[in-house]
Design an enzyme around this catalytic site. Structure first.
Site, PDB file in Angstrom:
ATOM      1  CB  THR A  82     -32.676 -35.129 -10.905  1.00 10.84           C
ATOM      2  OG1 THR A  82     -31.504 -34.338 -10.800  1.00 10.84           O
ATOM      3  CG2 THR A  82     -33.302 -34.909 -12.269  1.00 10.84           C
ATOM      4  NE  ARG A  94     -23.600 -29.127 -11.125  1.00 14.79           N
ATOM      5  CZ  ARG A  94     -24.549 -30.024 -10.984  1.00 14.79           C
ATOM      6  NH1 ARG A  94     -25.821 -29.653 -10.928  1.00 14.79           N
ATOM      7  NH2 ARG A  94     -24.245 -31.314 -10.889  1.00 14.79           N
ATOM      8  CB  VAL A  95     -25.233 -27.037 -16.585  1.00 11.77           C
ATOM      9  CG1 VAL A  95     -26.178 -28.060 -17.218  1.00 11.77           C
ATOM     10  CG2 VAL A  95     -25.796 -25.636 -16.739  1.00 11.77           C
ATOM     11  N   GLY A  96     -25.393 -29.677 -14.503  1.00 15.38           N
ATOM     12  CA  GLY A  96     -25.039 -31.086 -14.364  1.00 15.38           C
ATOM     13  C   GLY A  96     -25.503 -31.899 -15.548  1.00 15.38           C
ATOM     14  CG  ASP A  97     -26.957 -35.920 -14.813  1.00 16.37           C
ATOM     15  OD1 ASP A  97     -27.001 -35.210 -13.791  1.00 16.37           O
ATOM     16  OD2 ASP A  97     -27.651 -36.947 -14.951  1.00 16.37           O
ATOM     17  CB  THR A 123     -31.412 -38.976  -9.692  1.00 15.66           C
ATOM     18  OG1 THR A 123     -31.520 -37.965  -8.686  1.00 15.66           O
ATOM     19  CG2 THR A 123     -31.305 -40.328  -9.010  1.00 15.66           C
ATOM     20  N   GLY A 124     -28.624 -37.718  -9.017  1.00 11.40           N
ATOM     21  CA  GLY A 124     -27.421 -37.717  -8.190  1.00 11.40           C
ATOM     22  C   GLY A 124     -26.406 -36.696  -8.661  1.00 11.40           C
ATOM     23  N   GLY A 169     -24.320 -35.110 -11.006  1.00 17.08           N
ATOM     24  CA  GLY A 169     -24.369 -35.157 -12.460  1.00 17.08           C
ATOM     25  C   GLY A 169     -23.038 -35.194 -13.155  1.00 17.08           C
TER      26      GLY A 169
END
Length: 331
Positions: free
Chosen positions: A191, A219-222, A242-243, A245
């Site tokens: 990110t 899918r949704v991360g942070d 980043t990374g 999430g």
């Protein structure tokens, strides 16, 4: 521009392509004033971002150097990476999900705690600018999927095919085995998060991503979640992540780091504690990477990660610098 004017027609905010003078600025710095306040040096303006995205911080610095706002700086800074077809983790050219669709997530937050986000949005090259429109033109914080895409069209954004030939070729190759893995420090799940302080001392932040390569559809991360992938408190500072999430969401990582700074920790100490909290909940796991960066009201910065290899880029009167991050795990 009035906030929450939901029906107002407006046009796409654009960030110009990097000019020759801007590219040249990557090689040097411009002098700015360090303000003395009770024997404490306050560095402003300043921009920092996750990873070594030097063109992004150069663009943000160009805005700040001209007296622009931190909000404009972070938006235009991350837009550089959204437009870079060679960056396969952000914006146009990002890796698709396992069904071959490129879906983008982004959020933005200003000095007054106003914020906007788009999640799982297709066909729009600059999700960060749509997120800003959500913040400024609607009564909402988040728009998702087709709703976010339709809103973008109503605001003047153009439909764009985000799946490049290279990304399509890589996806078809991946489908032969369809093995999902998050390779440490390999750009399949990273990110750009950016934080900035302008000449007035005001802080803003932005975060944008195409998410994990070959993720499950939806899918949704942070990254677009306020408090997880990004948080700003103008009285204290800001943080972004980043990374992988999912692990950041579980600890509300960026909010945690800002609250630790409120309690008196430095940005570096707060980032280290943020990573420690994650590792406490993942004992004996070493198969994922997280990186945090933070900035406080003084312009002090910090960064920390799980595995070696993460760095963050900063641009201020002190220079345009790549800052290697210390890590929880050692080589």
């Amino acid at each position: 521009m009035k906030r929450r004017n939901f029906l107002k027609n407006s046009t796409l905010t654009t960030a110009g392509m990097l000019s020759a003078p801007l590219l040249a600025s990557c090689q040097g710095t411009t002098k700015k004033t360090i303000v003395e306040n009770d024997s404490t040096k306050i560095v402003k303006p300043i921009a920092i971002c996750t990873w070594n995205f030097m063109n992004a911080t150069a663009k943000a610095w160009e805005v700040l150097e001209k007296g622009g706002s931190s909000l404009d700086a972070v938006e235009q800074g991350v837009m550089v990476e959204e437009a870079d077809l060679n960056n396969e983790t952000v914006g146009n050219g990002g890796r698709p999900d396992r069904d071959g669709r490129v879906t983008l997530d982004a959020c933005i937050m200003d000095k007054d705690a106003n914020c906007g986000a788009v999640l799982c949005m297709e066909n729009i090259a600059h999700p960060i600018s749509v997120a800003r429109k959500v913040m400024e033109e609607t009564p909402h914080v988040m728009l998702v999927g087709k709703g976010a895409e339709q809103f973008a069209y109503e605001q003047g954004f153009q439909k764009t095919n985000l799946l490049t030939e290279k990304a399509k070729k890589d996806w078809l190759e991946w489908k032969k085995n369809s093995q999902y893995e998050t390779i440490i420090n390999i750009e399949n799940h990273d990110t750009i998060g950016m934080l900035a302080i302008d000449k007035n001392g005001d802080i803003a932040g932005a975060c944008t991503t195409s998410g994990m390569g070959y993720k499950m559809a939806g899918r949704v991360g942070d990254s677009p979640i306020i408090g997880a992938g990004l948080f700003v408190d103008n009285e204290v500072g800001g943080a972004t992540a980043t990374g992988v999430g999912e692990e950041v969401v579980r600890t509300v990582g960026s909010f945690l780091i800002v609250e630790l700074m409120r309690q008196g920790k430095s940005p570096q100490e707060a980032c280290e504690e943020g990573v420690r909290r994650i590792m406490e909940k993942n004992k004996d796991r070493t198969d994922f990477q997280i990186g945090f960066i933070a900035i406080n009201k003084k312009g002090e910065t910090g960064g920390y990660c799980i595995h070696p290899g993460f760095s963050y880029r900063s641009y201020s009167e002190e220079g345009h610098i790549d800052n290697p991050s210390d890590s929880f795990l050692k080589v």
